[in-house]
Design a protein around this motif. Sequence first.
Motif: not given
Lengths: 117, 113
Positions: B13, B17, B19
Amino acid sequence: AQTVTQSQPEMSVQEAETVTLSCTYDTSENNYYLFWYKQPPSRQMILVIRQEAYKQQNATENRFSVNFQKAAKSFSLKISDSQLGDTAMYFCAFQGSVRGGADGLTFGKGTHLIIQP
Amino acid sequence: GAGVSQSPSNKVTEKGKDVELRCDPISGHTALYWYRQRLGQGLEFLIYFQGNSAPDKSGLPSDRFSAERTGESVSTLTIQRTQQEDSAVYLCASSLWVYNEQFFGPGTRLTVL
Protein backbone atom coordinates in the motif's frame (compact mmCIF):
# COMPACT_ATOMS: atom_id res chain seq x y z
CA ALA A 1 6.70 -5.95 32.56
CA GLN A 2 8.11 -9.30 31.65
CA THR A 3 11.17 -9.67 29.45
CA VAL A 4 12.56 -12.67 27.59
CA THR A 5 16.21 -12.85 26.55
CA GLN A 6 17.75 -15.19 24.01
CA SER A 7 21.48 -14.59 24.00
CA GLN A 8 22.37 -16.68 20.95
CA PRO A 9 21.38 -14.89 17.72
CA GLU A 10 22.60 -17.82 15.61
CA MET A 11 23.82 -21.37 16.11
CA SER A 12 25.05 -23.98 13.68
CA VAL A 13 25.49 -27.70 14.33
CA GLN A 14 25.98 -30.85 12.31
CA GLU A 15 23.09 -33.17 11.60
CA ALA A 16 22.54 -35.77 14.36
CA GLU A 17 24.26 -33.62 17.00
CA THR A 18 22.59 -32.33 20.13
CA VAL A 19 22.11 -28.59 20.52
CA THR A 20 20.87 -26.45 23.40
CA LEU A 21 19.24 -23.06 22.94
CA SER A 22 19.22 -20.75 25.94
CA CYS A 23 16.46 -18.51 27.24
CA THR A 24 16.16 -16.43 30.37
CA TYR A 25 13.21 -14.37 31.49
CA ASP A 26 12.31 -11.88 34.12
CA THR A 27 8.99 -11.79 35.97
CA SER A 28 7.57 -11.13 39.40
CA GLU A 29 4.78 -13.66 38.88
CA ASN A 30 4.83 -17.11 40.47
CA ASN A 31 2.51 -18.91 38.07
CA TYR A 32 3.13 -18.59 34.35
CA TYR A 33 3.66 -20.52 31.14
CA LEU A 34 6.73 -20.86 28.97
CA PHE A 35 6.90 -21.89 25.33
CA TRP A 36 9.34 -22.61 22.56
CA TYR A 37 8.07 -21.85 19.07
CA LYS A 38 9.74 -22.73 15.78
CA GLN A 39 9.46 -20.50 12.71
CA PRO A 40 10.83 -22.06 9.51
CA PRO A 41 11.34 -19.98 6.35
CA SER A 42 7.68 -20.55 5.50
CA ARG A 43 6.93 -18.08 8.32
CA GLN A 44 4.48 -20.47 10.02
CA MET A 45 4.89 -20.40 13.81
CA ILE A 46 4.77 -23.91 15.26
CA LEU A 47 4.68 -24.79 18.95
CA VAL A 48 7.60 -27.02 19.91
CA ILE A 49 7.05 -27.41 23.63
CA ARG A 50 5.14 -25.89 26.55
CA GLN A 51 6.01 -25.76 30.26
CA GLU A 52 3.76 -24.75 33.14
CA ALA A 53 5.75 -23.05 35.90
CA TYR A 54 4.00 -24.90 38.72
CA LYS A 55 5.14 -28.24 37.30
CA GLN A 56 8.62 -29.19 38.43
CA GLN A 57 9.01 -31.92 35.84
CA ASN A 58 10.68 -30.76 32.65
CA ALA A 59 8.51 -31.07 29.53
CA THR A 60 9.60 -33.37 26.71
CA GLU A 61 8.28 -33.90 23.19
CA ASN A 62 10.10 -36.62 21.29
CA ARG A 63 13.57 -35.18 20.43
CA PHE A 64 12.82 -31.89 22.20
CA SER A 65 13.19 -31.34 25.92
CA VAL A 66 13.57 -28.38 28.21
CA ASN A 67 15.65 -27.61 31.25
CA PHE A 68 13.40 -25.39 33.37
CA GLN A 69 15.15 -23.74 36.30
CA LYS A 70 12.49 -21.61 38.01
CA ALA A 71 14.75 -20.03 40.60
CA ALA A 72 17.26 -19.03 37.95
CA LYS A 73 14.46 -18.00 35.56
CA SER A 74 16.01 -20.11 32.85
CA PHE A 75 14.24 -22.17 30.20
CA SER A 76 16.60 -23.84 27.73
CA LEU A 77 15.61 -26.09 24.83
CA LYS A 78 17.58 -29.21 23.98
CA ILE A 79 17.22 -30.77 20.55
CA SER A 80 18.61 -34.29 20.31
CA ASP A 81 19.59 -36.05 17.09
CA SER A 82 19.13 -32.82 15.14
CA GLN A 83 17.67 -33.07 11.65
CA LEU A 84 17.87 -30.83 8.59
CA GLY A 85 14.19 -29.98 9.08
CA ASP A 86 15.02 -28.44 12.44
CA THR A 87 16.62 -25.50 10.65
CA ALA A 88 14.50 -22.50 11.66
CA MET A 89 14.19 -19.52 13.95
CA TYR A 90 13.39 -20.58 17.49
CA PHE A 91 11.57 -18.22 19.80
CA CYS A 92 11.22 -18.51 23.54
CA ALA A 93 7.97 -17.03 24.87
CA PHE A 94 6.42 -16.21 28.25
CA GLN A 95 2.77 -15.89 29.25
CA GLY A 96 1.82 -14.58 32.66
CA SER A 97 -1.34 -15.51 34.53
CA VAL A 98 -2.09 -12.39 36.56
CA ARG A 99 -3.81 -10.44 33.77
CA GLY A 100 -5.67 -13.39 32.32
CA GLY A 101 -3.92 -13.45 28.97
CA ALA A 102 -4.38 -9.76 28.30
CA ASP A 103 -0.63 -9.36 27.73
CA GLY A 104 -0.40 -12.14 25.15
CA LEU A 105 2.90 -13.89 24.72
CA THR A 106 6.16 -12.03 25.32
CA PHE A 107 8.76 -13.28 22.86
CA GLY A 108 12.53 -13.22 22.82
CA LYS A 109 14.37 -12.00 19.73
CA GLY A 110 14.97 -15.55 18.55
CA THR A 111 17.84 -17.89 17.75
CA HIS A 112 18.50 -18.84 14.15
CA LEU A 113 19.40 -22.52 14.23
CA ILE A 114 21.14 -24.00 11.20
CA ILE A 115 21.56 -27.76 10.88
CA GLN A 116 24.42 -28.61 8.55
CA PRO A 117 24.34 -31.86 6.53
CA GLY B 1 -9.63 -29.40 10.72
CA ALA B 2 -8.71 -26.07 9.20
CA GLY B 3 -6.09 -23.97 10.89
CA VAL B 4 -5.97 -20.23 11.40
CA SER B 5 -6.23 -18.39 8.12
CA GLN B 6 -5.31 -14.80 7.31
CA SER B 7 -5.96 -12.61 4.32
CA PRO B 8 -4.46 -11.15 2.33
CA SER B 9 -1.14 -12.98 2.50
CA ASN B 10 0.63 -9.94 1.11
CA LYS B 11 -0.45 -6.32 0.96
CA VAL B 12 1.42 -3.44 -0.64
CA THR B 13 0.00 0.00 0.00
CA GLU B 14 0.97 3.62 -0.28
CA LYS B 15 1.76 5.75 2.70
CA GLY B 16 -1.38 7.39 4.05
CA LYS B 17 -3.81 4.71 2.86
CA ASP B 18 -5.93 2.59 5.19
CA VAL B 19 -5.57 -1.20 5.27
CA GLU B 20 -7.68 -3.96 6.75
CA LEU B 21 -6.22 -7.33 7.70
CA ARG B 22 -8.44 -10.32 8.35
CA CYS B 23 -8.05 -13.33 10.62
CA ASP B 24 -10.23 -16.46 10.69
CA PRO B 25 -9.46 -18.42 13.85
CA ILE B 26 -9.95 -22.12 14.43
CA SER B 27 -13.65 -22.80 14.99
CA GLY B 28 -14.52 -22.87 18.69
CA HIS B 29 -11.43 -21.02 19.84
CA THR B 30 -12.45 -18.33 22.30
CA ALA B 31 -9.15 -16.48 22.51
CA LEU B 32 -7.64 -14.57 19.60
CA TYR B 33 -4.38 -12.62 19.47
CA TRP B 34 -2.70 -10.23 17.05
CA TYR B 35 1.09 -9.85 16.87
CA ARG B 36 3.46 -7.83 14.73
CA GLN B 37 6.82 -9.11 13.54
CA ARG B 38 9.25 -6.61 12.09
CA LEU B 39 12.02 -7.90 9.82
CA GLY B 40 14.51 -10.00 11.78
CA GLN B 41 12.72 -9.41 15.07
CA GLY B 42 10.65 -11.37 17.53
CA LEU B 43 6.91 -11.01 17.79
CA GLU B 44 5.35 -7.97 19.40
CA PHE B 45 1.96 -8.46 21.06
CA LEU B 46 -0.74 -6.06 19.88
CA ILE B 47 -4.14 -7.11 21.25
CA TYR B 48 -6.07 -10.02 22.73
CA PHE B 49 -9.76 -10.92 22.40
CA GLN B 50 -11.66 -13.17 24.75
CA GLY B 51 -14.84 -13.83 22.84
CA ASN B 52 -15.66 -10.54 21.17
CA SER B 53 -14.18 -8.40 23.91
CA ALA B 54 -10.70 -6.90 24.09
CA PRO B 55 -9.98 -6.14 27.77
CA ASP B 56 -6.89 -4.06 27.06
CA LYS B 57 -6.02 -2.14 23.92
CA SER B 58 -2.86 -0.53 25.25
CA GLY B 59 -0.62 -2.83 23.18
CA LEU B 60 -1.76 -1.22 19.94
CA PRO B 61 1.17 0.94 18.70
CA SER B 62 -0.87 4.09 18.06
CA ASP B 63 -4.42 5.34 17.69
CA ARG B 64 -4.15 4.60 13.98
CA PHE B 65 -4.52 0.93 14.87
CA SER B 66 -7.86 -0.63 15.76
CA ALA B 67 -9.20 -4.16 15.95
CA GLU B 68 -12.52 -5.84 16.31
CA ARG B 69 -13.90 -9.33 16.51
CA THR B 70 -17.43 -10.37 15.67
CA GLY B 71 -19.44 -13.50 16.34
CA GLU B 72 -16.56 -14.91 18.39
CA SER B 73 -15.00 -15.66 15.04
CA VAL B 74 -13.47 -13.37 12.45
CA SER B 75 -11.24 -10.53 13.54
CA THR B 76 -10.04 -7.54 11.57
CA LEU B 77 -7.05 -5.34 12.30
CA THR B 78 -7.32 -1.93 10.70
CA ILE B 79 -4.45 0.47 10.23
CA GLN B 80 -5.40 3.99 9.21
CA ARG B 81 -3.10 6.44 7.45
CA THR B 82 -0.36 3.84 7.11
CA GLN B 83 3.24 4.85 7.69
CA GLN B 84 6.42 3.17 6.48
CA GLU B 85 7.20 1.99 10.01
CA ASP B 86 4.00 -0.09 9.87
CA SER B 87 5.69 -2.41 7.36
CA ALA B 88 5.87 -5.82 9.01
CA VAL B 89 4.29 -9.25 9.09
CA TYR B 90 1.06 -9.26 11.09
CA LEU B 91 0.33 -12.59 12.70
CA CYS B 92 -2.91 -13.79 14.21
CA ALA B 93 -3.23 -16.66 16.66
CA SER B 94 -6.11 -18.40 18.37
CA SER B 95 -6.42 -20.76 21.30
CA LEU B 96 -9.21 -22.83 22.78
CA TRP B 97 -8.78 -21.04 26.08
CA VAL B 98 -6.42 -18.28 27.12
CA TYR B 99 -3.66 -20.49 28.56
CA ASN B 100 -3.79 -23.20 25.91
CA GLU B 101 -1.45 -23.48 22.96
CA GLN B 102 -1.77 -20.60 20.52
CA PHE B 103 -2.12 -21.70 16.91
CA PHE B 104 -0.73 -19.17 14.49
CA GLY B 105 -1.87 -18.20 11.03
CA PRO B 106 0.56 -17.72 8.14
CA GLY B 107 0.56 -13.96 8.56
CA THR B 108 -0.01 -10.95 6.33
CA ARG B 109 3.10 -9.22 5.03
CA LEU B 110 2.35 -5.51 4.87
CA THR B 111 4.61 -3.23 2.86
CA VAL B 112 4.03 0.51 3.00
CA LEU B 113 5.72 2.41 0.19
